[in-house]
Motif scaffolding. Sequence first.
Motif, PDB file in Angstrom:
ATOM      1  N   GLU A  62      28.681   1.293 -10.273  1.00 37.99           N
ATOM      2  CA  GLU A  62      28.308   2.561  -9.642  1.00 37.99           C
ATOM      3  C   GLU A  62      26.832   2.540  -9.261  1.00 37.99           C
ATOM      4  OE1 GLU A  62      27.752   7.235 -10.884  1.00 37.99           O
ATOM      5  OE2 GLU A  62      29.428   6.145 -11.731  1.00 37.99           O
ATOM      6  N   GLY A  63      26.524   3.087  -8.103  1.00 36.15           N
ATOM      7  CA  GLY A  63      25.133   3.154  -7.668  1.00 36.15           C
ATOM      8  C   GLY A  63      24.996   3.956  -6.399  1.00 36.15           C
ATOM      9  N   THR A  64      23.761   4.143  -5.990  1.00 35.49           N
ATOM     10  CA  THR A  64      23.444   4.929  -4.805  1.00 35.49           C
ATOM     11  C   THR A  64      23.106   3.999  -3.654  1.00 35.49           C
ATOM     12  OG1 THR A  64      22.617   6.716  -6.185  1.00 35.49           O
ATOM     13  CG2 THR A  64      21.920   6.726  -3.887  1.00 35.49           C
ATOM     14  N   ARG A  65      23.648   4.311  -2.489  1.00 34.46           N
ATOM     15  CA  ARG A  65      23.385   3.495  -1.305  1.00 34.46           C
ATOM     16  C   ARG A  65      22.993   4.405  -0.152  1.00 34.46           C
ATOM     17  NH1 ARG A  65      26.795  -1.490   1.285  1.00 34.46           N
ATOM     18  NH2 ARG A  65      25.167  -2.060   2.749  1.00 34.46           N
ATOM     19  N   ALA A  66      21.991   3.973   0.617  1.00 29.90           N
ATOM     20  CA  ALA A  66      21.517   4.732   1.765  1.00 29.90           C
ATOM     21  C   ALA A  66      22.431   4.489   2.963  1.00 29.90           C
ATOM     22  CB  ALA A  66      20.086   4.343   2.106  1.00 29.90           C
ATOM     23  N   VAL A  67      22.769   5.575   3.641  1.00 29.09           N
ATOM     24  CA  VAL A  67      23.593   5.537   4.845  1.00 29.09           C
ATOM     25  C   VAL A  67      22.826   6.280   5.928  1.00 29.09           C
ATOM     26  CG1 VAL A  67      25.773   6.297   5.877  1.00 29.09           C
ATOM     27  CG2 VAL A  67      25.734   5.504   3.501  1.00 29.09           C
ATOM     28  N   LEU A  68      22.747   5.700   7.111  1.00 29.96           N
ATOM     29  CA  LEU A  68      22.132   6.388   8.246  1.00 29.96           C
ATOM     30  C   LEU A  68      23.240   7.050   9.044  1.00 29.96           C
ATOM     31  CD1 LEU A  68      19.452   6.798   9.960  1.00 29.96           C
ATOM     32  CD2 LEU A  68      20.473   5.110  11.475  1.00 29.96           C
ATOM     33  N   VAL A  69      23.086   8.353   9.280  1.00 27.77           N
ATOM     34  CA  VAL A  69      24.000   9.078  10.161  1.00 27.77           C
ATOM     35  C   VAL A  69      23.270   9.225  11.487  1.00 27.77           C
ATOM     36  CG1 VAL A  69      25.349  11.162  10.519  1.00 27.77           C
ATOM     37  CG2 VAL A  69      25.001  10.291   8.189  1.00 27.77           C
ATOM     38  N   GLY A  70      23.724   8.463  12.488  1.00 27.60           N
ATOM     39  CA  GLY A  70      23.090   8.485  13.799  1.00 27.60           C
ATOM     40  C   GLY A  70      23.285   9.817  14.497  1.00 27.60           C
ATOM     41  N   LYS A  71      22.482  10.059  15.522  1.00 24.69           N
ATOM     42  CA  LYS A  71      22.594  11.306  16.278  1.00 24.69           C
ATOM     43  C   LYS A  71      23.976  11.478  16.899  1.00 24.69           C
ATOM     44  CE  LYS A  71      17.825  12.268  17.005  1.00 24.69           C
ATOM     45  NZ  LYS A  71      17.335  13.589  17.224  1.00 24.69           N
ATOM     46  N   ASP A  72      24.697  10.360  17.091  1.00 22.72           N
ATOM     47  CA  ASP A  72      26.054  10.420  17.647  1.00 22.72           C
ATOM     48  C   ASP A  72      27.116  10.601  16.563  1.00 22.72           C
ATOM     49  OD1 ASP A  72      25.985   7.962  16.415  1.00 22.72           O
ATOM     50  OD2 ASP A  72      26.563   6.809  18.186  1.00 22.72           O
ATOM     51  N   GLY A  73      26.672  10.730  15.299  1.00 20.59           N
ATOM     52  CA  GLY A  73      27.588  10.923  14.180  1.00 20.59           C
ATOM     53  C   GLY A  73      28.080   9.628  13.533  1.00 20.59           C
ATOM     54  N   ARG A  74      27.759   8.502  14.127  1.00 18.19           N
ATOM     55  CA  ARG A  74      28.174   7.215  13.568  1.00 18.19           C
ATOM     56  C   ARG A  74      27.395   6.920  12.290  1.00 18.19           C
ATOM     57  NH1 ARG A  74      28.067   1.396  16.633  1.00 18.19           N
ATOM     58  NH2 ARG A  74      29.002   0.257  14.926  1.00 18.19           N
ATOM     59  N   GLY A 132      18.296   8.710  13.317  1.00 14.82           N
ATOM     60  CA  GLY A 132      19.296   9.502  12.603  1.00 14.82           C
ATOM     61  C   GLY A 132      18.733  10.004  11.290  1.00 14.82           C
ATOM     62  N   THR A 133      19.610  10.513  10.454  1.00 12.70           N
ATOM     63  CA  THR A 133      19.222  11.075   9.161  1.00 12.70           C
ATOM     64  C   THR A 133      19.796  10.221   8.045  1.00 12.70           C
ATOM     65  OG1 THR A 133      19.199  13.293  10.116  1.00 12.70           O
ATOM     66  CG2 THR A 133      19.292  13.149   7.717  1.00 12.70           C
ATOM     67  N   ILE A 134      18.950   9.936   7.050  1.00 12.67           N
ATOM     68  CA  ILE A 134      19.383   9.163   5.883  1.00 12.67           C
ATOM     69  C   ILE A 134      20.119  10.088   4.913  1.00 12.67           C
ATOM     70  CG2 ILE A 134      18.629   7.856   3.852  1.00 12.67           C
ATOM     71  CD1 ILE A 134      18.097   6.240   6.276  1.00 12.67           C
ATOM     72  N   ARG A 135      21.261   9.608   4.452  1.00 10.81           N
ATOM     73  CA  ARG A 135      22.034  10.298   3.426  1.00 10.81           C
ATOM     74  C   ARG A 135      22.299   9.276   2.329  1.00 10.81           C
ATOM     75  NH1 ARG A 135      27.353  11.071   5.650  1.00 10.81           N
ATOM     76  NH2 ARG A 135      27.958   9.243   4.456  1.00 10.81           N
ATOM     77  N   CYS A 136      22.105   9.648   1.089  1.00  6.70           N
ATOM     78  CA  CYS A 136      22.359   8.737  -0.022  1.00  6.70           C
ATOM     79  C   CYS A 136      23.668   9.115  -0.695  1.00  6.70           C
ATOM     80  CB  CYS A 136      21.201   8.755  -1.008  1.00  6.70           C
ATOM     81  SG  CYS A 136      19.721   8.009  -0.293  1.00  6.70           S
ATOM     82  N   ASP A 137      24.579   8.157  -0.763  1.00 11.50           N
ATOM     83  CA  ASP A 137      25.905   8.357  -1.337  1.00 11.50           C
ATOM     84  C   ASP A 137      26.059   7.525  -2.601  1.00 11.50           C
ATOM     85  OD1 ASP A 137      26.612   9.915   0.869  1.00 11.50           O
ATOM     86  OD2 ASP A 137      27.584   8.267   1.922  1.00 11.50           O
ATOM     87  N   THR A 138      26.867   8.033  -3.534  1.00  8.01           N
ATOM     88  CA  THR A 138      27.205   7.275  -4.729  1.00  8.01           C
ATOM     89  C   THR A 138      28.466   6.475  -4.439  1.00  8.01           C
ATOM     90  OG1 THR A 138      26.241   8.956  -6.149  1.00  8.01           O
ATOM     91  CG2 THR A 138      27.762   7.410  -7.187  1.00  8.01           C
ATOM     92  N   PHE A 139      28.399   5.183  -4.704  1.00  6.37           N
ATOM     93  CA  PHE A 139      29.530   4.289  -4.488  1.00  6.37           C
ATOM     94  C   PHE A 139      30.086   3.823  -5.819  1.00  6.37           C
ATOM     95  CE2 PHE A 139      27.525   4.206  -0.411  1.00  6.37           C
ATOM     96  CZ  PHE A 139      28.561   3.985   0.487  1.00  6.37           C
ATOM     97  N   ASP A 140      31.358   3.501  -5.832  1.00  4.77           N
ATOM     98  CA  ASP A 140      32.042   2.973  -7.019  1.00  4.77           C
ATOM     99  C   ASP A 140      31.846   3.866  -8.238  1.00  4.77           C
ATOM    100  OD1 ASP A 140      32.991   0.756  -5.587  1.00  4.77           O
ATOM    101  OD2 ASP A 140      31.144  -0.355  -5.980  1.00  4.77           O
ATOM    102  N   LYS A 141      32.073   5.167  -8.047  1.00  2.05           N
ATOM    103  CA  LYS A 141      31.910   6.121  -9.149  1.00  2.05           C
ATOM    104  C   LYS A 141      32.740   5.715 -10.362  1.00  2.05           C
ATOM    105  CE  LYS A 141      30.649  10.207  -6.572  1.00  2.05           C
ATOM    106  NZ  LYS A 141      30.868  11.596  -6.342  1.00  2.05           N
ATOM    107  N   GLU A 142      32.145   5.943 -11.517  1.00  2.00           N
ATOM    108  CA  GLU A 142      32.784   5.709 -12.806  1.00  2.00           C
ATOM    109  C   GLU A 142      33.187   4.246 -13.024  1.00  2.00           C
ATOM    110  OE1 GLU A 142      35.757   8.647 -13.720  1.00  2.00           O
ATOM    111  OE2 GLU A 142      34.617  10.197 -12.676  1.00  2.00           O
TER     112      GLU A 142
END
Length: 84
Positions: A20-32, A6-16
Amino acid sequence: MEEIIGTIRCDTFDKESKSEGTRAVLVGKDGREYKLYRKETYPVDDAILISFDGKEVQITGENEEDTGNFCVVSIKETNKTDNI
């Protein structure tokens, strides 16, 4: 062990907030989506996982279906041979 592509996407969690910080999320080919972490490493602001932001990768590790987390044992770009 499970392998997912899948593709790695980095999201910001616990904004403000203090946590708060950045966490890597894998978006699988099936969208999961899988929240990634490495054993014995804090999952927020993990420089190694964040370095794959926007890249298609193959990850190997343990899928924790009940939490949506995935413990990464190895990761490599699908068009390269570098591993962690």
